[in-house]
Design a protein around this motif. Structure first.
Motif, PDB file in Angstrom:
ATOM      1  N   ILE A 113      -2.160  -6.185   5.165  1.00 49.73           N
ATOM      2  CA  ILE A 113      -3.409  -5.985   4.439  1.00 49.73           C
ATOM      3  C   ILE A 113      -4.429  -7.030   4.873  1.00 49.73           C
ATOM      4  N   SER A 150       0.851  -1.192   0.000  1.00 51.15           N
ATOM      5  CA  SER A 150       0.000   0.000   0.000  1.00 51.15           C
ATOM      6  C   SER A 150       0.884   1.238   0.000  1.00 51.15           C
ATOM      7  N   ASP A 151       0.339   2.339  -0.502  1.00 51.83           N
ATOM      8  CA  ASP A 151       1.068   3.611  -0.486  1.00 51.83           C
ATOM      9  C   ASP A 151       1.331   4.063   0.943  1.00 51.83           C
ATOM     10  N   TYR A 152       0.392   3.771   1.836  1.00 51.28           N
ATOM     11  CA  TYR A 152       0.548   4.181   3.233  1.00 51.28           C
ATOM     12  C   TYR A 152       1.782   3.517   3.853  1.00 51.28           C
ATOM     13  N   ASN A 205      -0.629  -2.758  -5.492  1.00 51.51           N
ATOM     14  CA  ASN A 205      -1.851  -3.295  -4.914  1.00 51.51           C
ATOM     15  C   ASN A 205      -1.699  -4.804  -4.768  1.00 51.51           C
ATOM     16  N   HIS A 206      -2.200  -5.332  -3.671  1.00 48.85           N
ATOM     17  CA  HIS A 206      -2.178  -6.784  -3.484  1.00 48.85           C
ATOM     18  C   HIS A 206      -2.941  -7.418  -4.651  1.00 48.85           C
ATOM     19  N   SER A 231       5.361   0.484  -4.345  1.00 47.39           N
ATOM     20  CA  SER A 231       4.037   0.210  -3.792  1.00 47.39           C
ATOM     21  C   SER A 231       3.163  -0.422  -4.869  1.00 47.39           C
ATOM     22  N   GLU A 270      -7.418   4.934   2.122  1.00 45.11           N
ATOM     23  CA  GLU A 270      -6.691   4.931   0.849  1.00 45.11           C
ATOM     24  C   GLU A 270      -7.543   4.335  -0.267  1.00 45.11           C
ATOM     25  N   LEU A 271      -8.279   3.276   0.051  1.00 40.38           N
ATOM     26  CA  LEU A 271      -9.155   2.664  -0.950  1.00 40.38           C
ATOM     27  C   LEU A 271     -10.248   3.635  -1.394  1.00 40.38           C
ATOM     28  N   LYS A 273      -8.802   6.191  -3.730  1.00 37.77           N
ATOM     29  CA  LYS A 273      -8.543   5.647  -5.067  1.00 37.77           C
ATOM     30  C   LYS A 273      -9.834   5.315  -5.813  1.00 37.77           C
ATOM     31  N   PHE A 302      -5.634   2.179   5.588  1.00 37.25           N
ATOM     32  CA  PHE A 302      -5.719   1.463   4.319  1.00 37.25           C
ATOM     33  C   PHE A 302      -7.090   1.638   3.672  1.00 37.25           C
TER      34      PHE A 302
END
Length: 425
Positions: free
Chosen positions: A335, A204-206, A226-227, A224, A359-360, A363, A356
């Motif tokens: 995550i 994650s960016d965080y 995404n999973h 960074s 952040e989602l 986005k 997190f």
């Protein structure tokens, strides 16, 4: 030994350090190592990373060579695209999970550390000789990574990527666990001493920003991503009948899962039972409390046992919203699979504010309801159950936005991010 079903694909090479057996051209292959995982663990991310590696080959004649425990390879290969399975070569290495107690546990740890060192040196010898375009380590315990770091640093012209998983929590959190404190110590040393040929993948960016702000490593050494998620498209874009609110996965203390029982009890004091439904899609692992026959919440698990993946997906498809009770102290630097499943299966989120999850929403836009506290969450549930148009009319938009967000987690998009990050400027 590989099963007969996969015998044409799983070509385990015990003497993989003999390069004449590899039938590889220098500079074209991608080598992936996992000397921790056995069986079905980490299936999604590891199979996705193999598929991403295949895409990074970009039509070249090279192979993706995967070194892992045979039991894990057997599970991974079943998830790979059938049309491309000849692109992968699987090489067996022994993986030991030390169990037992006392002297038995000590003996197993000694054996594990010896075998890990022995086979890591062989893999590195192979990497040094064949010079693959990329050497990716998907999982390695912090102590091993620390003691093998000098060897990785000697591969000066070799691009090395290392995925950092949930153990990163130990870098940031004051965990009373001795194991966590030890892991945190080694991770800090690793990040500071890693050579310039090594970059780290975080999920994650965080996490990336937090590591950089701690000045353990420069931003340019962190990638960074995404999973990775498997592709899926939710078909039902409407809500009919009782509104179904579900908690995904095992209910436990770390997820703050017990809140669902209080939320359900309070909600049904204001609404009839036929207006909505609360589910836990998985077993309940909340120590110190008996939730075997909970009021107002349906546990989608027989005898509190794990459910099959097919059942899990089916129950999610029958749900309308995903309830997430994480607070700011858990799953910040690792995550949550429950959150990822909500994205993958496009189930609008009703969640508390969390780094997190925030952040989602940044986005993805309107992908559900982000609540500042449990009282606001309760009010959202009440409004949705009452079919308040100010809330319920957003449902289709939320699913479409989740579909777009999930696409950013698909292997093709993740491969593009990695490709840009590892190419020379």
């Amino acid at each position: 030994m590989p099963s007969r079903k996969h015998s044409s694909v799983l070509r385990h090479t015990p003497d993989f350090h003999k390069n004449e057996q590899m039938q590889t051209e220098k500079g074209k292959d991608i080598v992936i190592l996992d000397n921790v995982i056995i069986g079905n663990n980490h299936l999604i991310i590891n199979s996705s990373m193999l598929e991403i590696a295949r895409q990074l080959l970009d039509g070249q004649q090279g192979k993706v060579r995967y070194y892992s425990d045979p039991s894990h390879s057997e599970s991974v290969v079943a998830l790979l695209p059938e049309a491309y399975k000849n692109t992968f070569a699987f090489n067996a290495i022994p993986v030991i999970h030390p169990g037992g107690r006392g002297f038995e546990k000590i003996a197993l740890w000694r054996k594990k550390l010896y075998l890990d060192s022995r086979y890591f040196k062989k893999v590195c010898k192979d990497v040094a000789h064949t010079k693959p375009q990329l050497f990716l380590i998907t999982t390695m315990i912090p102590f091993n990574l620390y003691r093998f770091l000098s060897k990785l640093n000697t591969l000066k012209n070799q691009q090395v990527l290392i995925i950092l998983h949930g153990e990163l929590e130990a870098v940031f959190c004051n965990n009373p666990s001795l194991t966590a404190r030890i892991n945190g110590y080694f991770y800090k040393k690793i990040l500071k001493k890693a050579g310039n040929n090594i970059k780290f993948l975080v999920l994650s960016d965080y996490i990336k920003d937090s590591l950089a702000n701690k000045k353990l490593i420069g931003q340019d050494r962190l990638i960074s991503i995404n999973h990775p998620l498997s592709e899926y498209q939710r078909k039902n874009l409407t809500v009919s009948g009782p509104v179904v609110f579900s908690h995904l996965g095992v209910a436990n203390k770390r997820k703050n899962s017990s809140v669902i029982f209080d939320l359900a009890r309070e909600t049904f004091q204001e609404l009839p039972k036929d207006a909505l439904q609360f589910n836990i899609i998985g077993r309940v692992d909340l120590y110190g409390a008996d939730y075997s026959k909970p009021d107002f919440v349906t546990i989608k698990s027989k005898h509190n046992q794990s459910i099959s993946q097919e059942e899990y997906i089916s129950f999610i498809e029958a749900s309308h919203y995903s309830l997430i009770f994480l607070d700011n102290t858990e799953y910040v630097y690792r995550i949550s699979g429950s959150v990822l499943d909500s994205v993958q299966y496009q189930l609008p989120l009703i969640a508390l504010e969390h780094p997190f999850i925030n952040e989602l929403f940044e986005k993805g836009g309107d992908i559900g309801f982000l609540c500042k506290d449990l009282e606001e969450m309760k009010q959202v549930v009440l409004r949705l159950a009452q079919k308040d148009p100010l809330y319920s009319s957003r449902y289709e938009t939320q699913i479409i936005n989740l579909r777009k967000l999930a696409a950013k987690f698909y292997s093709g998009n993740v491969a593009e991010i990695i490709s840009k990050a590892i190419k020379p400027a």
